[in-house]
Design an enzyme around this catalytic site. Structure first.
Site, short mmCIF file in Angstrom:
data_model
loop_
_atom_site.label_atom_id
_atom_site.label_comp_id
_atom_site.label_asym_id
_atom_site.label_seq_id
_atom_site.Cartn_x
_atom_site.Cartn_y
_atom_site.Cartn_z
N CYS A 1 33.66 -46.54 -32.47
CA CYS A 1 32.49 -46.35 -33.34
C CYS A 1 32.20 -47.54 -34.25
O CYS A 1 31.09 -47.67 -34.76
CB CYS A 1 32.67 -45.09 -34.18
SG CYS A 1 32.52 -43.60 -33.16
N PHE B 1 29.19 -36.43 -28.89
CA PHE B 1 28.92 -37.78 -28.37
C PHE B 1 27.75 -37.85 -27.40
O PHE B 1 27.49 -36.92 -26.65
CB PHE B 1 30.17 -38.37 -27.71
CG PHE B 1 31.24 -38.72 -28.70
CD1 PHE B 1 31.12 -39.85 -29.50
CD2 PHE B 1 32.35 -37.91 -28.88
CE1 PHE B 1 32.09 -40.16 -30.45
CE2 PHE B 1 33.33 -38.21 -29.82
CZ PHE B 1 33.20 -39.35 -30.60
N HIS C 1 27.10 -45.66 -39.96
CA HIS C 1 27.30 -45.09 -38.63
C HIS C 1 27.66 -43.62 -38.80
O HIS C 1 28.65 -43.29 -39.46
CB HIS C 1 28.42 -45.81 -37.88
CG HIS C 1 28.85 -45.08 -36.65
ND1 HIS C 1 28.19 -45.19 -35.45
CD2 HIS C 1 29.84 -44.17 -36.45
CE1 HIS C 1 28.76 -44.39 -34.56
NE2 HIS C 1 29.77 -43.76 -35.14
N ASN D 1 26.47 -38.92 -31.69
CA ASN D 1 27.24 -40.12 -32.01
C ASN D 1 27.33 -40.92 -30.71
O ASN D 1 28.07 -40.57 -29.81
CB ASN D 1 28.63 -39.71 -32.51
CG ASN D 1 29.52 -40.92 -32.79
OD1 ASN D 1 29.21 -42.04 -32.37
ND2 ASN D 1 30.63 -40.70 -33.48
#
Length: 391
Positions: free
Chosen positions: A164, A215, A305, A338
């Site tokens: 990430c 994700f 993020h 994500n």
């Protein structure tokens, strides 16, 4: 301000400082609605465990994700049914799919970015390529350069398996290259797919379900350079200072292994707490460079993020941020999940969109801000930046 206003610019970048000159993104064709994810996933993996199904349903609500794009499709599962079966060695099949998919998406995102930039592709001097979703030799950087038709003299850097924090790490590297090579233009491309870690649900691996609920896949691209040519280029953010810190003895908090069955990831429950405990000191290190303090938190922009909602919630609480400060991060999470290293590109796009909206409403905007990401290590990546699109 006269000349800048004529050029359509709000702020000038400092001479020699790297700036983001354009952003681009790309996605695979399968759009997954979070509301239909649970049934689809259990059907695809021929699993009928009501307890696991219930757990995933709960997680799908808490992740706040609404839509995501994925490479995985019925066609792929038909061709590779072994991906949905526990315990089979499938790393070769996964890499066959992933290596091609990430290159395709990276090419598309890069082309979109170059088009917005407005200069010819031949002006790109350097390439930084980021991915945690492929493994091959030569690497994806070469296949991207070839696919775009970049000059063989383009200087390439490849960052693999940074998870990430990869997007902001790539930005830090691109900044260094841009500032140390006057006149250079760096293409930063990130590309990710979850196929490398796709697995059937298992009671032995309940933490896998977090990844299933969170994700997404996609690609991102940015052009970075210093001393913008103002007649052609429109700088978006100045990258003032970049730092990286790792937290000692946290190596097992984000644990990933490449096995015969693809990648297996384990995120420890204490990850949001570790980030919360350390984020303030890290931010203050960056802010102190230009004399900003904790009193300035709500006068800054925050491009974070979105590792997950828990991380954003804890940051908001610890730093006492106004809810709208993490709006771009929350929107990116909601729309794309994500998407690992790519997500910071989507966050920055939303930040610019919101900044322009504030401008039309004659509302005040933040010039200084932080671009942040957290990844395996546990590693903190941070960039003190200026929004050049504000008045």
């Amino acid at each position: 301000m006269g000349e800048e206003a004529q050029e359509g610019f709000a702020k000038r970048a400092n001479p020699g400082k790297a700036t983001i000159l354009a952003l681009g993104k790309a996605f695979p064709h399968q759009l997954v609605m979070q509301d239909f994810l649970v049934d689809g996933y259990f059907k695809n993996t021929n699993c009928d465990d009501p307890e696991l199904k219930q757990k995933l349903s709960r997680l799908c609500k808490t992740t706040t994700v609404k839509t995501r794009y994925v490479v995985m499709s019925d066609e792929i599962l038909k061709k590779y049914p072994e991906l949905a079966i526990e315990g089979l060695p499938t790393v070769k099949q996964r890499l066959d799919i992933c290596n091609n998919a990430v290159t395709e998406m990276a090419i598309e995102a890069s082309r979109a970015c170059i088009k917005k930039w407005g200069r010819p592709m031949s002006d790109i001097t350097h390439l930084v390529y980021v991915s945690s979703s492929e493994a091959r030799l030569p690497g994806g950087d070469l296949f991207l350069a070839k696919g775009l038709g970049l000059s063989p003299e383009t200087q390439r850097v490849m960052l693999y398996f940074m998870g990430c924090s990869g997007g902001v790490a790539g930005l830090r590297v691109a900044k260094d290259i841009a500032e140390n090579n006057p006149g250079s233009r760096v293409l930063l491309a990130t590309s990710e797919t979850t196929i490398i870690g796709f697995k059937p649900p298992s009671a032995d691996r309940p933490y896998d379900l977090v990844g299933v609920a969170l994700f997404g896949d996609g690609a991102g691209a940015m052009i970075i350079g210093s001393d913008p040519v103002l007649s052609i280029e429109r700088p978006l953010f100045e990258l003032h200072t970049a730092i990286q810190n790792f937290l000692p003895n946290t190596e097992k908090t984000i644990d990933g292994k490449l096995t015969e069955e693809g990648i297996s990831f384990k995120l420890a429950r204490e990850l949001p707490q570790i980030i919360e405990d350390n984020v303030e000191g890290f931010c203050e290190k960056l802010m102190g460079i230009v004399g900003l303090t904790d009193k300035d938190y709500n006068n800054m922009f925050w491009a974070v993020h979105p590792g997950g909602p828990a991380i954003l919630n804890r940051m908001e609480k610890r730093l006492d941020l106004f809810p709208e400060k993490l709006n771009a991060s929350r929107r990116a999470l909601m729309d794309y999940g994500n998407a690992s290293s790519n997500t910071i590109v989507y966050v920055l796009e939303y930040m610019i969109e919101e900044s322009l909206k504030r401008k039309t409403e004659s509302r005040e905007d933040s010039e200084w801000g932080l671009i942040l990401a957290f990844g395996p290590g546990v590693t903190f990546e941070g960039i003190l930046a200026r929004n050049l699109t504000v008045e």
